[in-house]
Design an enzyme around this catalytic site. Sequence first.
Site, PDB file in Angstrom:
ATOM      1  N   GLU A 195      40.896  32.366  26.598  1.00  0.00           N
ATOM      2  CA  GLU A 195      41.369  33.652  27.468  1.00  0.00           C
ATOM      3  C   GLU A 195      41.950  34.776  26.527  1.00  0.00           C
ATOM      4  O   GLU A 195      42.001  35.687  26.626  1.00  0.00           O
ATOM      5  CB  GLU A 195      42.133  33.320  28.445  1.00  0.00           C
ATOM      6  CG  GLU A 195      41.582  32.420  29.787  1.00  0.00           C
ATOM      7  CD  GLU A 195      40.747  33.415  30.354  1.00  0.00           C
ATOM      8  OE1 GLU A 195      39.510  33.907  29.932  1.00  0.00           O
ATOM      9  OE2 GLU A 195      41.057  33.919  31.852  1.00  0.00           O
TER      10      GLU A 195
ATOM     11  N   THR B   4      40.129  42.846  32.281  1.00  0.00           N
ATOM     12  CA  THR B   4      41.580  42.266  32.248  1.00  0.00           C
ATOM     13  C   THR B   4      42.410  42.651  31.484  1.00  0.00           C
ATOM     14  O   THR B   4      43.701  43.015  31.899  1.00  0.00           O
ATOM     15  CB  THR B   4      41.241  40.724  32.063  1.00  0.00           C
ATOM     16  OG1 THR B   4      40.264  39.957  33.077  1.00  0.00           O
ATOM     17  CG2 THR B   4      42.580  39.880  32.413  1.00  0.00           C
TER      18      THR B   4
HETATM   19  N1  LIG Z   1      31.836  33.375  27.561  1.00  0.00           N
HETATM   20  C1  LIG Z   1      32.230  34.548  28.280  1.00  0.00           C
HETATM   21  N2  LIG Z   1      31.886  35.060  29.454  1.00  0.00           N
HETATM   22  C2  LIG Z   1      32.412  36.032  29.970  1.00  0.00           C
HETATM   23  N3  LIG Z   1      33.043  36.949  29.175  1.00  0.00           N
HETATM   24  C3  LIG Z   1      33.236  36.691  27.960  1.00  0.00           C
HETATM   25  C4  LIG Z   1      32.998  35.311  27.340  1.00  0.00           C
HETATM   26  N4  LIG Z   1      33.325  35.601  26.114  1.00  0.00           N
HETATM   27  C5  LIG Z   1      33.950  36.785  25.790  1.00  0.00           C
HETATM   28  N5  LIG Z   1      33.807  37.547  26.881  1.00  0.00           N
HETATM   29  C6  LIG Z   1      34.330  38.830  27.152  1.00  0.00           C
HETATM   30  O1  LIG Z   1      35.475  38.963  28.104  1.00  0.00           O
HETATM   31  C7  LIG Z   1      35.398  40.117  29.028  1.00  0.00           C
HETATM   32  C8  LIG Z   1      35.500  39.697  30.385  1.00  0.00           C
HETATM   33  O2  LIG Z   1      36.695  38.836  30.803  1.00  0.00           O
HETATM   34  P1  LIG Z   1      37.495  39.621  31.471  1.00  0.00           P
HETATM   35  O3  LIG Z   1      37.675  40.811  31.306  1.00  0.00           O
HETATM   36  O4  LIG Z   1      38.784  38.467  31.607  1.00  0.00           O
HETATM   37  O5  LIG Z   1      36.951  39.452  32.917  1.00  0.00           O
HETATM   38  P2  LIG Z   1      36.701  38.282  34.090  1.00  0.00           P
HETATM   39  O6  LIG Z   1      37.807  38.667  35.127  1.00  0.00           O
HETATM   40  O7  LIG Z   1      35.323  38.396  34.525  1.00  0.00           O
HETATM   41  O8  LIG Z   1      37.048  37.081  33.363  1.00  0.00           O
HETATM   42  C9  LIG Z   1      34.272  40.745  28.629  1.00  0.00           C
HETATM   43  O9  LIG Z   1      34.506  41.606  27.750  1.00  0.00           O
HETATM   44  C10 LIG Z   1      33.290  39.898  28.011  1.00  0.00           C
HETATM   45  O10 LIG Z   1      32.550  40.386  26.834  1.00  0.00           O
HETATM   46  N1  LIG Z   2      46.806  36.631  35.740  1.00  0.00           N
HETATM   47  C1  LIG Z   2      45.434  37.320  35.271  1.00  0.00           C
HETATM   48  C2  LIG Z   2      44.224  36.943  35.955  1.00  0.00           C
HETATM   49  C3  LIG Z   2      42.962  37.504  35.355  1.00  0.00           C
HETATM   50  O1  LIG Z   2      41.980  37.205  35.991  1.00  0.00           O
HETATM   51  P1  LIG Z   2      40.385  37.805  35.841  1.00  0.00           P
HETATM   52  O2  LIG Z   2      39.442  36.853  36.798  1.00  0.00           O
HETATM   53  O3  LIG Z   2      40.609  39.100  36.204  1.00  0.00           O
HETATM   54  O4  LIG Z   2      40.102  37.466  34.394  1.00  0.00           O
HETATM   55  C4  LIG Z   2      45.888  38.653  35.241  1.00  0.00           C
HETATM   56  O5  LIG Z   2      45.823  39.095  36.548  1.00  0.00           O
HETATM   57  O6  LIG Z   2      45.930  39.535  34.340  1.00  0.00           O
END
Ligand SMILES: Nc1ncnc2c1ncn2[C@@H]1O[C@H](COP(=O)(O)OP(=O)(O)O)[C@@H](O)[C@H]1O
Ligand SMILES: N[C@@H](CCOP(=O)(O)O)C(=O)O
Length: 292
Positions: A120, A168
């Site tokens: 993350e 995020t």
């Molecule tokens: N294995 C993965 N699966 C999904 N997203 C990924 C992965 N590795 C890297 N990413 C990147 O993480 C971002 C999505 O994550 P995030 O913003 O935390 O959304 P989510 O809430 O869906 O987790 C995108 O920019 C994506 O390219």
């Molecule tokens: N606590 C984090 C949780 C993010 O969850 P995601 O599913 O949007 O990756 C935040 O609120 O930033």
Amino acid sequence: MLTVRAPATSANLGSGFDVFGVALDRPADIVRVEKAERTTIEVTGVGARYIPEDPERNTVGAVAEALDAPAHIRIDKGVRPASGLGSSAASAAAAAVALNELYDRGHTREELVPVAAEGEAVVSGDAHADNVAPAILGGFTVVTDDGVTSVDADLPLVACLPDIVVSTRDARGVVPERVSMTDLVATVGNAATLVAGMARNDARLVGRGMDDPVVTPARAALIDGYDAVCEAAREAGAHGVTISGAGPAVLAVCRPGGRRDVATAMVDAFEATGTEAVAYLSRVGEGSTVYR
Ligand SMILES: Nc1ncnc2c1ncn2[C@@H]1O[C@H](COP(=O)(O)OP(=O)(O)O)[C@@H](O)[C@H]1O
Ligand SMILES: N[C@@H](CCOP(=O)(O)O)C(=O)O
């Protein structure tokens, strides 16, 4: 080769920013691993073209590095990236469980939570573990610096995902840096109510405990139509509604038999603002499952 399924998750549940998370029973990512000299990644499925295959930029690459477990890793995405449904976490959780087995590292599921959280950090800048904990352990989870506590809850849920993207990282940028004592007291009260509700499988209590005066109002502006969707879900019978994770998905806790009405109301409310949406009729689900 070893295959692991890890579910979508919904973090925060309003009052538990960076602390609470819940496993959904669908959708899910499927991750397949094979030992290799160096880590390589292949991504297929929902939103695959937005996900880097470079191990330095994919959550599973950080997990392989943390476990010193190089592998060829194939990710079949069921959880759309940038959804608020723990997409990046689902892959990281599945990879942590899979590589731990493949290399016989002997970590417990609880010990794998901070390992998966390293993934993350690659995408959001913080190793927040509130998605990876339920994606690994299942149920409702509470993460703190001292570890993770999980509760087996059984509640009807709807996760409604509009066709917009909220990263995020961006949504963390709007979180207030300070809170007033009034908001702190309200948040502690709501979070405690929510935990009691989970322990009793009481959807009404969980819904009451989802109110959050701090993070959710700051993020609502990132989701067009958010207030209308919440109102529609409540009118259709939801006990509580909030942003799922960092959004844009919206999570509703429902009464038994009430999911379909709530899902329809939420999708219609998004569509009334010109945004298409899909709704997952879900429950509190299991964590990562290993298939040999
Ligand atoms: N294995 C993965 N699966 C999904 N997203 C990924 C992965 N590795 C890297 N990413 C990147 O993480 C971002 C999505 O994550 P995030 O913003 O935390 O959304 P989510 O809430 O869906 O987790 C995108 O920019 C994506 O390219
Ligand atoms: N606590 C984090 C949780 C993010 O969850 P995601 O599913 O949007 O990756 C935040 O609120 O930033």
